[in-house]
Design an enzyme around this catalytic site. Structure first.
Site, mmCIF file in Angstrom:
data_model
loop_
_atom_site.group_PDB
_atom_site.id
_atom_site.type_symbol
_atom_site.label_atom_id
_atom_site.label_comp_id
_atom_site.label_asym_id
_atom_site.label_seq_id
_atom_site.Cartn_x
_atom_site.Cartn_y
_atom_site.Cartn_z
ATOM 1 N N LYS A 96 24.245 -54.348 32.578
ATOM 2 C CA LYS A 96 24.594 -52.787 32.380
ATOM 3 C C LYS A 96 24.131 -51.799 33.305
ATOM 4 C CE LYS A 96 26.024 -54.095 27.823
ATOM 5 N NZ LYS A 96 25.357 -54.164 26.103
ATOM 6 N N GLN B 269 21.225 -51.855 22.012
ATOM 7 C CA GLN B 269 21.736 -53.361 22.169
ATOM 8 C C GLN B 269 21.418 -53.962 20.790
ATOM 9 O OE1 GLN B 269 23.074 -54.660 24.723
ATOM 10 N NE2 GLN B 269 23.399 -56.273 23.818
ATOM 11 N N ASP C 168 29.671 -47.450 22.470
ATOM 12 C CA ASP C 168 30.049 -48.891 22.057
ATOM 13 C C ASP C 168 31.150 -48.695 21.022
ATOM 14 O OD1 ASP C 168 28.826 -50.951 22.910
ATOM 15 O OD2 ASP C 168 26.863 -50.517 21.687
#
Ligand code: NDP
Length: 306
Positions: free
Chosen positions: A52, A96, A119
């Site tokens: 990422k 995460q 997200d």
């Protein structure tokens, strides 16, 4: 011959399309910024986060990695998230998953400011998804839609079957397909006659985390199959069985000690589908691409340019 839906190609297209948008923001001194919180030392999470951060760099976006120790408490992690919420130059916040057991994951995800929740996991954004209002969408399901659209696979009026009902893949994928006017069935581990239900699908989306479980008798000839599953095969016997003694895959296993496979039997899928996503190189590359899209859109929205 079935068409292979090339996720790497679509990812590259999406990245190219983002470049002028990022340049426009940079010209206004607002380079989009993503903050990734990586707790502890989970090797898989470290790989995801590295990818990422690297993609942000490739695109000329700002990124930062916050790496608190495995022992962090919920309160301490909430404080980190709140600081990121307050920082003007941070457009996207990604925590995460999975988080360590002592951390209340739901409280952490709720604490992320919805407009920075790239997200698309915050209940506010889930509500926007249900109501078809603009908001960040969960990245992997948004990627599934991009693959279908960019390969001009009709969705409207088609029967779609999604196997898996998780909050991060199955449910949002089903809602996005519904908004594209598919008739959608969601299946899960208690669904009776799963093969029969799957055979009704014009578009079959597999997101279960069960290596090669969807075999030929689940696939209607000519269906489009989107294989979200990413499973690591750890024994030579499994690789030999699933890939029908493919010397190429066995050599890959001998070299690396594992081989990736999706939730769909790769050989049956190639034989029965009219189009399908391979594993790797199908849905996987789209997840990061859509994260970049969400971060750029967040910067644009916050600057009032979209
Ligand atoms: P979860 O484990 O959260 O959910 C799995 C779902 O599959 C559940 O709803 C479960 O049903 C259902 N399921 C499990 N076994 C069966 C079965 N035998 N028959 C029918 N349904 C079944 O997984 P995720 O949604 O997080 O991920 C799914 C897969 O997608 C995984 O392989 C994951 O690695 C992959 N993935 C890939 C990404 C990518 O970028 N390519 C991103 C995210 C995930 P029930 O609810 O009844 O338990």
């Amino acid at each position: 011959m079935a068409q292979i839906i090339d996720g790497n190609k679509v990812r590259d297209e999406i990245k190219e399309e983002l470049k002028p948008r990022i340049a426009r923001l940079a010209a206004q001194k607002r380079v989009p910024g993503l903050a990734v919180v990586l707790v502890g030392n989970n090797p898989a999470s470290e790989v995801y986060v590295r990818n990422k951060v690297k993609t942000c760099q490739d695109l000329g976006m700002r990124s930062e990695k916050i790496t608190p120790p495995e022992s962090i408490t919920t309160e301490e992690l909430l404080a980190i998230v709140n600081q990121l919420n307050a920082r003007e130059e941070v457009d996207g916040i990604l925590v995460q998953l999975p988080l360590p057991k002592q951390v209340d994951t739901k409280r952490i995800l709720l604490a992320v400011a919805p407009e920075k929740d790239v997200d698309g996991f915050h209940p506010y954004n889930v509500g926007c998804l249900v109501a078809a209002l603009p908001a960040p969408r969960a990245c992997t399901p948004a990627g599934v839609i991009q693959l279908l659209k960019r390969y001009q696979i009709p969705i409207s009026g088609k029967r779609a079957v999604v196997v898996g009902r998780s909050d991060i893949v199955g449910k949002p994928a089903a809602l996005l397909l519904l908004h594209e006017h598919a008739t959608v069935t969601i299946c899960h581990s208690k669904t009776p006659d799963l093969p029969g239900v799957c055979r009704e699908a014009d578009i079959l989306v597999a997101a279960m985390g069960r290596p090669a479980m969807i075999t030929g008798d689940y696939i209607r000839p000519g269906a489009t199959v989107i294989d979200v599953g990413t499973n690591s095969l750890q024994t030579r016997e499994e690789v030999a069985r699933i890939f029908r003694n493919s010397s190429e895959r066995l050599a890959a296993f001998d070299k690396r000690g594992s081989v990736l496979v999706g939730d769909v039997d790769p050989i049956d899928m190639a034989e029965k589908a009219s189009a399908y996503t391979p594993v790797p190189g199908g849905v996987g590359p789209l997840t990061i691409a859509m994260l970049m899209v969400n971060t750029v859109e967040s910067a644009e929205r916050r600057l009032g340019v979209c």
